[in-house]
Design a protein around this motif. Structure first.
Motif, PDB file in Angstrom:
ATOM      1  N   MET A 294       0.833  -1.196   0.000  1.00 43.84           N
ATOM      2  CA  MET A 294       0.000   0.000   0.000  1.00 43.84           C
ATOM      3  C   MET A 294       0.873   1.254   0.000  1.00 43.84           C
ATOM      4  SD  MET A 294      -3.093  -0.869   2.654  1.00 43.84           S
ATOM      5  CE  MET A 294      -4.130  -2.307   2.434  1.00 43.84           C
ATOM      6  N   SER A 295       0.474   2.257  -0.749  1.00 47.21           N
ATOM      7  CA  SER A 295       1.219   3.505  -0.796  1.00 47.21           C
ATOM      8  C   SER A 295       1.015   4.282   0.497  1.00 47.21           C
ATOM      9  CB  SER A 295       0.771   4.348  -1.991  1.00 47.21           C
ATOM     10  OG  SER A 295      -0.607   4.658  -1.873  1.00 47.21           O
ATOM     11  N   LEU A 296       1.981   5.140   0.794  1.00 43.45           N
ATOM     12  CA  LEU A 296       1.911   5.939   2.020  1.00 43.45           C
ATOM     13  C   LEU A 296       0.987   7.137   1.820  1.00 43.45           C
ATOM     14  CD1 LEU A 296       5.651   6.025   3.154  1.00 43.45           C
ATOM     15  CD2 LEU A 296       3.836   4.560   4.021  1.00 43.45           C
ATOM     16  N   THR A 297       0.063   7.315   2.740  1.00 46.59           N
ATOM     17  CA  THR A 297      -0.806   8.495   2.710  1.00 46.59           C
ATOM     18  C   THR A 297      -0.144   9.602   3.522  1.00 46.59           C
ATOM     19  OG1 THR A 297      -2.026   7.921   4.725  1.00 46.59           O
ATOM     20  CG2 THR A 297      -2.804   6.964   2.649  1.00 46.59           C
ATOM     21  N   ILE A 298      -0.724  10.803   3.494  1.00 51.80           N
ATOM     22  CA  ILE A 298      -0.140  11.899   4.273  1.00 51.80           C
ATOM     23  C   ILE A 298      -0.182  11.586   5.769  1.00 51.80           C
ATOM     24  CG2 ILE A 298      -0.697  13.635   2.528  1.00 51.80           C
ATOM     25  CD1 ILE A 298      -2.965  14.579   4.341  1.00 51.80           C
ATOM     26  N   PHE A 299      -1.151  10.762   6.187  1.00 52.89           N
ATOM     27  CA  PHE A 299      -1.242  10.412   7.609  1.00 52.89           C
ATOM     28  C   PHE A 299      -0.137   9.429   7.992  1.00 52.89           C
ATOM     29  CE2 PHE A 299      -5.491  11.563   6.128  1.00 52.89           C
ATOM     30  CZ  PHE A 299      -5.746  12.626   6.976  1.00 52.89           C
ATOM     31  N   ASP A 300       0.244   8.548   7.056  1.00 59.52           N
ATOM     32  CA  ASP A 300       1.395   7.670   7.301  1.00 59.52           C
ATOM     33  C   ASP A 300       2.670   8.492   7.419  1.00 59.52           C
ATOM     34  OD1 ASP A 300      -0.135   5.292   7.111  1.00 59.52           O
ATOM     35  OD2 ASP A 300      -0.052   5.393   4.929  1.00 59.52           O
ATOM     36  N   ILE A 301       2.809   9.492   6.560  1.00 60.15           N
ATOM     37  CA  ILE A 301       4.023  10.316   6.541  1.00 60.15           C
ATOM     38  C   ILE A 301       4.121  11.169   7.801  1.00 60.15           C
ATOM     39  CG2 ILE A 301       5.166  12.200   5.303  1.00 60.15           C
ATOM     40  CD1 ILE A 301       3.918  10.941   2.719  1.00 60.15           C
ATOM     41  N   LEU A 302       2.993  11.671   8.286  1.00 63.65           N
ATOM     42  CA  LEU A 302       3.012  12.499   9.493  1.00 63.65           C
ATOM     43  C   LEU A 302       3.493  11.730  10.727  1.00 63.65           C
ATOM     44  CD1 LEU A 302      -0.243  14.623   9.064  1.00 63.65           C
ATOM     45  CD2 LEU A 302       2.108  15.465   9.124  1.00 63.65           C
ATOM     46  N   LYS A 303       3.401  10.401  10.680  1.00 63.73           N
ATOM     47  CA  LYS A 303       3.902   9.595  11.804  1.00 63.73           C
ATOM     48  C   LYS A 303       5.407   9.783  11.991  1.00 63.73           C
ATOM     49  CE  LYS A 303       0.407   5.941  11.381  1.00 63.73           C
ATOM     50  NZ  LYS A 303       0.155   4.521  11.018  1.00 63.73           N
ATOM     51  N   TYR A 304       6.103  10.070  10.875  1.00 56.04           N
ATOM     52  CA  TYR A 304       7.555  10.279  10.963  1.00 56.04           C
ATOM     53  C   TYR A 304       7.900  11.564  11.703  1.00 56.04           C
ATOM     54  CZ  TYR A 304       8.371   6.400   7.739  1.00 56.04           C
ATOM     55  OH  TYR A 304       8.430   5.160   7.166  1.00 56.04           O
ATOM     56  N   ALA A 305       6.932  12.449  11.861  1.00 58.56           N
ATOM     57  CA  ALA A 305       7.156  13.680  12.624  1.00 58.56           C
ATOM     58  C   ALA A 305       6.680  13.535  14.069  1.00 58.56           C
ATOM     59  CB  ALA A 305       6.439  14.845  11.951  1.00 58.56           C
ATOM     60  N   ASP A 306       6.357  12.287  14.456  1.00 60.89           N
ATOM     61  CA  ASP A 306       5.887  11.991  15.828  1.00 60.89           C
ATOM     62  C   ASP A 306       4.668  12.826  16.207  1.00 60.89           C
ATOM     63  OD1 ASP A 306       7.982  10.163  16.235  1.00 60.89           O
ATOM     64  OD2 ASP A 306       9.351  11.776  16.791  1.00 60.89           O
ATOM     65  N   ILE A 307       3.727  12.951  15.273  1.00 64.60           N
ATOM     66  CA  ILE A 307       2.495  13.693  15.556  1.00 64.60           C
ATOM     67  C   ILE A 307       1.588  12.826  16.420  1.00 64.60           C
ATOM     68  CG2 ILE A 307       0.460  14.803  14.561  1.00 64.60           C
ATOM     69  CD1 ILE A 307       3.013  16.252  13.927  1.00 64.60           C
ATOM     70  N   LYS A 308       1.255  13.303  17.592  1.00 69.42           N
ATOM     71  CA  LYS A 308       0.335  12.592  18.471  1.00 69.42           C
ATOM     72  C   LYS A 308      -1.058  13.176  18.324  1.00 69.42           C
ATOM     73  CE  LYS A 308       3.827  11.383  21.910  1.00 69.42           C
ATOM     74  NZ  LYS A 308       4.247  11.516  23.332  1.00 69.42           N
ATOM     75  N   ARG A 309      -2.047  12.306  18.432  1.00 72.06           N
ATOM     76  CA  ARG A 309      -3.425  12.734  18.209  1.00 72.06           C
ATOM     77  C   ARG A 309      -3.836  13.864  19.158  1.00 72.06           C
ATOM     78  NH1 ARG A 309      -8.904   9.021  18.836  1.00 72.06           N
ATOM     79  NH2 ARG A 309     -10.302  10.444  17.716  1.00 72.06           N
ATOM     80  N   GLU A 310      -3.460  13.738  20.416  1.00 76.24           N
ATOM     81  CA  GLU A 310      -3.896  14.719  21.404  1.00 76.24           C
ATOM     82  C   GLU A 310      -3.222  16.084  21.211  1.00 76.24           C
ATOM     83  OE1 GLU A 310      -0.914  11.885  23.448  1.00 76.24           O
ATOM     84  OE2 GLU A 310      -2.564  11.777  22.007  1.00 76.24           O
ATOM     85  N   ASP A 311      -2.127  16.116  20.438  1.00 73.41           N
ATOM     86  CA  ASP A 311      -1.409  17.381  20.235  1.00 73.41           C
ATOM     87  C   ASP A 311      -1.865  18.145  18.991  1.00 73.41           C
ATOM     88  OD1 ASP A 311       0.095  16.845  22.491  1.00 73.41           O
ATOM     89  OD2 ASP A 311       1.672  15.825  21.362  1.00 73.41           O
ATOM     90  N   THR A 312      -2.659  17.504  18.131  1.00 75.98           N
ATOM     91  CA  THR A 312      -3.015  18.148  16.862  1.00 75.98           C
ATOM     92  C   THR A 312      -3.794  19.461  17.024  1.00 75.98           C
ATOM     93  OG1 THR A 312      -4.902  16.628  16.687  1.00 75.98           O
ATOM     94  CG2 THR A 312      -2.921  16.078  15.438  1.00 75.98           C
ATOM     95  N   PRO A 313      -4.643  19.623  18.061  1.00 77.12           N
ATOM     96  CA  PRO A 313      -5.325  20.926  18.181  1.00 77.12           C
ATOM     97  C   PRO A 313      -4.369  22.098  18.376  1.00 77.12           C
ATOM     98  CG  PRO A 313      -6.435  19.271  19.524  1.00 77.12           C
ATOM     99  CD  PRO A 313      -5.151  18.669  19.067  1.00 77.12           C
ATOM    100  N   LEU A 314      -3.127  21.806  18.835  1.00 76.06           N
ATOM    101  CA  LEU A 314      -2.169  22.871  19.137  1.00 76.06           C
ATOM    102  C   LEU A 314      -1.259  23.218  17.958  1.00 76.06           C
ATOM    103  CD1 LEU A 314      -1.101  21.598  22.694  1.00 76.06           C
ATOM    104  CD2 LEU A 314      -2.854  23.294  22.141  1.00 76.06           C
ATOM    105  N   ILE A 315      -1.412  22.506  16.850  1.00 73.87           N
ATOM    106  CA  ILE A 315      -0.549  22.769  15.693  1.00 73.87           C
ATOM    107  C   ILE A 315      -0.830  24.165  15.142  1.00 73.87           C
ATOM    108  CG2 ILE A 315       0.021  22.084  13.319  1.00 73.87           C
ATOM    109  CD1 ILE A 315      -0.560  19.217  14.075  1.00 73.87           C
ATOM    110  N   ASP A 316       0.241  24.952  14.987  1.00 75.86           N
ATOM    111  CA  ASP A 316       0.138  26.287  14.408  1.00 75.86           C
ATOM    112  C   ASP A 316       1.267  26.467  13.397  1.00 75.86           C
ATOM    113  OD1 ASP A 316       2.382  26.516  15.999  1.00 75.86           O
ATOM    114  OD2 ASP A 316       1.430  27.806  17.491  1.00 75.86           O
ATOM    115  N   GLU A 317       1.500  27.696  12.942  1.00 76.27           N
ATOM    116  CA  GLU A 317       2.516  27.943  11.923  1.00 76.27           C
ATOM    117  C   GLU A 317       3.921  27.553  12.404  1.00 76.27           C
ATOM    118  OE1 GLU A 317       2.306  31.914  10.520  1.00 76.27           O
ATOM    119  OE2 GLU A 317       0.265  31.711   9.721  1.00 76.27           O
ATOM    120  N   LYS A 318       4.244  27.858  13.661  1.00 73.23           N
ATOM    121  CA  LYS A 318       5.560  27.491  14.198  1.00 73.23           C
ATOM    122  C   LYS A 318       5.737  25.975  14.251  1.00 73.23           C
ATOM    123  CE  LYS A 318       6.340  31.603  17.073  1.00 73.23           C
ATOM    124  NZ  LYS A 318       6.563  32.106  18.453  1.00 73.23           N
TER     125      LYS A 318
END
Length: 525
Positions: A1-25
């Motif tokens: 299966m090809s990698l989706t953007i959600f698969d790729i975001l795992k490499y940035a250690d994006i945690k579900r509970e932290d996504t509301p805090l994502i901003d430009e920085k």
């Protein structure tokens, strides 16, 4: 299966509970981390990383929704779940809906189509059907392309059958042909060409009964084809007739017998219901008593129970659980104080979600309609009780809802930690009660020993949540909506997943915004 953007975001250690805090920085930090990961991992292409970063910059809100919503999160992250664990959300309207579809079309569609085809080839039809829960959200171009893929598979069934191969070839070439879920997937789009192909397959059966009759695979194929729902009723009848005449399956015979008995039962039922004697008197609307004493008494009672009232300062007393338990103030009055010496108390709760612990009036909120439900999701680790108020009661003898004989009715319904309660959409308002410990109490000095339930201790935060009244202003708009309760160490939050301007926060004077958490926390002194 090809990698989706959600698969790729795992490499940035994006945690579900932290996504509301994502901003430009934070996006800049993610970009640096992904580019570094791309140099170390061969499976990560620079184009895929750039695509993911562009998605974050252009569609951050849509990505946050994909992380915050349980169903989308599990689908996009390929986390296993049962079919009814999560519920369809999508009531995004107008601009928000268009933005979400545009996001999926631009950044997800191509990878998703590849994944769908892979799931199909692995015979993972249940997973594909779970995706259909968000079918209205998927881009039209995606749905058309996947349907064309399914139609090619249907054509291939006909081509293989015409060669009259042995069972081994049938099982190896077209195993999906005897899967009912395959035909369910075909139902997602109306297609006259698919109807014609089905007619062709039925024609093959009628012309080659020596080949089809008694063969397990061809029997199973026709049995599965019952799930195909064409608009052409003649085709539906042809599927049944062909199965009965040429498949030779005992299962088909059983279905035929069941249909015959079902038909006779339906005729008897209609005859019974059309008889005047089958109906009792239709309930009348409540009328306030004319006698002065009873009228005033009734007004006071009604005022004590109706929860559409001004915000009051109400505090729970639950600190000393050993000596006293004081129930919450519900619908304007306190529950009685309960002395421990006269009650057996246990913290072991043996209840199932949907247990109706208290009924007042001819009202049972736990009666679930087939397509007229609201879902309450207790997404905390604590027990929860839902206090619900209504002026519309269910009368079993009529199988319908009518105005209550008394102008109100209420229920107290239990929900286990982490579970979802499907329930009837037509209620006036509700309050949510939870706490760290739910106690089960039973009188030990009387013959009649009804079980009672109390939260103890009860914190100020618990009190604030329970005294927040959610009013269902437009019940029909609430159908298939979700009220979700979440908890953090210092707050509760309630999220409405449904139509806009539907659930009104009585204490706040405004509506719950779809997919946006309403946070309840203590104010700083």
């Amino acid at each position: 299966m090809s990698l989706t953007i959600f698969d790729i975001l795992k490499y940035a250690d994006i945690k579900r509970e932290d996504t509301p805090l994502i901003d430009e920085k934070e996006i800049i930090r993610i970009e640096k981390k992904l580019k570094a990961a791309q140099k170390l991992n061969n499976e990560l292409s620079l184009d895929a990383v750039e695509k993911t970063i562009n998605a974050l910059k252009n569609n951050l809100q849509e990505i946050k929704v994909c992380y915050s919503d349980d169903l989308l999160y599990h689908l996009f992250h390929r986390i296993k779940f049962k079919e009814n664990d999560f519920l369809t959300i999508y009531y995004l309207k107008d601009e928000a809906f268009i933005k979400m579809q545009s996001f999926l079309n631009k950044y997800v569609e191509e990878d998703l189509l590849t994944e769908f085809k892979a799931l199909f080839n692995q015979n993972k039809f249940k997973m594909l059907l779970k995706w259909q829960q968000i079918n209205n959200l998927l881009p039209l171009s995606f749905k058309i392309n996947f349907h064309l893929f399914l139609k090619d598979k249907l054509i291939y069934i006909h081509e293989i059958l015409k060669k009259k191969p042995n069972n081994w070839v049938l099982h190896s070439k077209i195993p999906y042909a005897k899967k009912a879920d395959f035909y369910k997937l075909l139902n997602e789009r109306e297609d006259i060409e698919c109807d014609k192909i089905i007619y062709g397959i039925l024609g093959f059966y009628s012309q080659n009964k020596n080949y089809t009759v008694g063969r397990d695979f061809t029997d199973a194929l026709l049995h599965a084809m019952y799930k195909y729902k064409p608009n052409d009723q003649r085709l539906q009848s042809s599927i049944f007739a062909t199965s009965y005449k040429f498949a030779g399956s005992n299962r088909v015979a059983a279905i035929a017998i069941a249909c015959i008995f079902g038909f006779f039962f339906l005729v008897i039922l209609i005859f019974y219901l059309s008889s005047p004697a089958s109906f009792s008197k239709t309930p009348r609307k409540y009328v306030t008593p004319q006698d002065e004493f009873f009228r005033e008494h009734d007004k006071r009672n009604f005022k004590n129970h109706v929860i559409h009232r001004k915000k009051e300062s109400r505090v729970y007393n639950g600190e000393n659980c050993d000596s006293m338990i004081l129930g919450p103030r519900i619908f304007g009055h306190y529950e009685p104080r309960l002395q421990k010496k006269s009650f057996d108390i246990s913290s072991k709760i043996d209840l199932k979600t949907g247990a109706n612990l208290q009924k007042n009036g001819m009202f049972d909120w736990t009666i679930v309609g087939s397509d007229s439900n609201v879902f309450i999701h207790n997404n905390t680790k604590q027990h929860a009780l839902i206090w619900v108020y209504t002026s519309s009661c269910y009368y079993k003898e009529h199988h319908k809802y009518y105005p209550c004989e008394y102008p109100f009715a209420y229920n107290k319904v239990y929900i286990k930690p982490g579970e979802v309660l499907p329930t009837h959409y037509d209620f006036d308002s509700l309050a949510i009660q939870t706490g760290t410990q739910l106690l089960q109490l039973q009188r030990n000095n009387v013959d009649y020993k009804p079980m009672q339930y109390r939260f103890c201790p009860v914190t100020e935060l618990d009190s604030m949540l329970q005294n927040t009244i959610f009013v269902n202003r437009f019940p029909k708009d609430a159908i298939n909506g979700i009220i979700k309760l979440d908890q953090s160490p210092h707050s509760y939050s309630v999220t409405w997943k449904g139509m806009e301007n539907t659930i009104f926060i009585d204490n706040e004077g405004n509506y719950l915004k779809p997919n946006e958490a309403f946070v309840i926390k203590k104010k700083k002194k």
